[in-house]
Design a protein around this motif. Structure first.
Motif, PDB file in Angstrom:
ATOM      1  N   HIS A   3      -0.727  13.939   0.551  1.00 44.19           N
ATOM      2  CA  HIS A   3      -1.116  12.966   1.358  1.00 44.19           C
ATOM      3  C   HIS A   3      -2.232  11.988   0.759  1.00 44.19           C
ATOM      4  O   HIS A   3      -3.293  12.747   0.362  1.00 44.19           O
ATOM      5  CB  HIS A   3      -1.631  13.369   2.841  1.00 44.19           C
ATOM      6  CG  HIS A   3      -0.492  13.877   3.462  1.00 44.19           C
ATOM      7  ND1 HIS A   3       0.605  13.378   4.036  1.00 44.19           N
ATOM      8  CD2 HIS A   3       0.021  15.069   3.501  1.00 44.19           C
ATOM      9  CE1 HIS A   3       1.607  14.198   4.494  1.00 44.19           C
ATOM     10  NE2 HIS A   3       1.125  15.230   4.331  1.00 44.19           N
ATOM     11  N   THR A   4      -2.121  10.723   0.436  1.00 46.99           N
ATOM     12  CA  THR A   4      -3.208  10.112  -0.299  1.00 46.99           C
ATOM     13  C   THR A   4      -3.743   9.164   0.437  1.00 46.99           C
ATOM     14  O   THR A   4      -3.197   8.252   1.323  1.00 46.99           O
ATOM     15  CB  THR A   4      -2.649   9.605  -1.609  1.00 46.99           C
ATOM     16  OG1 THR A   4      -2.178  10.447  -2.364  1.00 46.99           O
ATOM     17  CG2 THR A   4      -3.640   8.866  -2.320  1.00 46.99           C
ATOM     18  N   ARG A   5      -5.146   8.882   0.323  1.00 47.67           N
ATOM     19  CA  ARG A   5      -5.856   7.792   1.153  1.00 47.67           C
ATOM     20  C   ARG A   5      -6.882   7.004   0.204  1.00 47.67           C
ATOM     21  O   ARG A   5      -7.275   7.664  -0.647  1.00 47.67           O
ATOM     22  CB  ARG A   5      -6.846   8.467   2.225  1.00 47.67           C
ATOM     23  CG  ARG A   5      -5.999   9.070   3.462  1.00 47.67           C
ATOM     24  CD  ARG A   5      -6.874  10.078   4.024  1.00 47.67           C
ATOM     25  NE  ARG A   5      -6.069  11.047   5.161  1.00 47.67           N
ATOM     26  CZ  ARG A   5      -5.587  12.117   4.709  1.00 47.67           C
ATOM     27  NH1 ARG A   5      -5.458  12.440   3.430  1.00 47.67           N
ATOM     28  NH2 ARG A   5      -4.664  12.696   5.639  1.00 47.67           N
ATOM     29  N   VAL A  59     -10.118   4.725  -0.132  1.00 44.85           N
ATOM     30  CA  VAL A  59     -11.142   4.392   0.188  1.00 44.85           C
ATOM     31  C   VAL A  59     -11.996   3.851  -0.562  1.00 44.85           C
ATOM     32  O   VAL A  59     -12.582   4.408  -1.523  1.00 44.85           O
ATOM     33  CB  VAL A  59     -11.971   5.459   1.094  1.00 44.85           C
ATOM     34  CG1 VAL A  59     -13.075   4.882   1.640  1.00 44.85           C
ATOM     35  CG2 VAL A  59     -11.155   6.328   2.094  1.00 44.85           C
ATOM     36  N   LYS A  61       0.821  -1.333   0.118  1.00 44.17           N
ATOM     37  CA  LYS A  61      -0.052   0.001  -0.134  1.00 44.17           C
ATOM     38  C   LYS A  61       1.041   1.251  -0.012  1.00 44.17           C
ATOM     39  O   LYS A  61       0.567   2.369  -0.882  1.00 44.17           O
ATOM     40  CB  LYS A  61      -0.945  -0.174   1.335  1.00 44.17           C
ATOM     41  CG  LYS A  61      -1.776   1.177   1.214  1.00 44.17           C
ATOM     42  CD  LYS A  61      -2.850   1.201   2.401  1.00 44.17           C
ATOM     43  CE  LYS A  61      -3.769   2.187   2.457  1.00 44.17           C
ATOM     44  NZ  LYS A  61      -4.650   2.384   3.577  1.00 44.17           N
ATOM     45  N   GLU A  96       1.039   4.077  -2.962  1.00 46.38           N
ATOM     46  CA  GLU A  96       0.507   5.659  -2.459  1.00 46.38           C
ATOM     47  C   GLU A  96       1.816   6.451  -2.883  1.00 46.38           C
ATOM     48  O   GLU A  96       1.715   7.555  -3.391  1.00 46.38           O
ATOM     49  CB  GLU A  96       0.453   5.554  -0.812  1.00 46.38           C
ATOM     50  CG  GLU A  96       0.352   6.979  -0.351  1.00 46.38           C
ATOM     51  CD  GLU A  96       0.042   6.928   1.191  1.00 46.38           C
ATOM     52  OE1 GLU A  96       0.238   7.977   1.611  1.00 46.38           O
ATOM     53  OE2 GLU A  96      -0.375   6.039   1.622  1.00 46.38           O
TER      54      GLU A  96
END
Length: 117
Positions: free
Chosen positions: A29-31, A33, A2, A6
């Motif tokens: 900053h990456t998330r 979902v 992950k 990212e």
């Protein structure tokens, strides 16, 4: 895995923004979902834009230009292809906005399937 995807995603977005806008964000900053990829980008505004946003009219112009430009970037087939190949999914839609007061942009990439690592 992950963290690797990212990092690759952030580097690609920085590269795209730098190429099309003239500078890339200082921080990303990456998330992930489900089928959304949410990127928060800090340090986007150029020196010229900093000067322009000292007035209300300048703020309106920079916000409008930034928002339209970013939306236009993601209509470019080569840009879409790079992102879709990295994520192994098709982009369905993209939502973007920037808060000039705090120099933070948010972009939400909606893909056709959940992002797998």
């Amino acid at each position: 895995m992950k963290r690797n995807i990212e990092h690759q995603f952030n580097m690609l977005i920085r590269e795209i923004r730098k190429e099309y806008v003239g500078n890339g964000p200082k921080e990303i900053h990456t998330r992930f979902v489900d089928n959304w990829v949410i990127s928060e980008m800090k340090g986007n505004i150029t020196n010229v834009e900093h000067f322009m946003i000292n007035s209300k009219e300048g703020q309106r112009m920079v916000h409008e230009a930034r928002t339209k430009l970013v939306k236009q970037i993601y209509k470019e087939p080569i840009v879409l292809k790079k992102i879709e190949e990295l994520m192994n999914a098709k982009i369905v839609s993209i939502f973007t906005d920037i808060d000039l007061d705090i120099d933070v942009a948010m972009t939400i990439y909606v893909f056709d399937k959940p992002i797998q690592f």
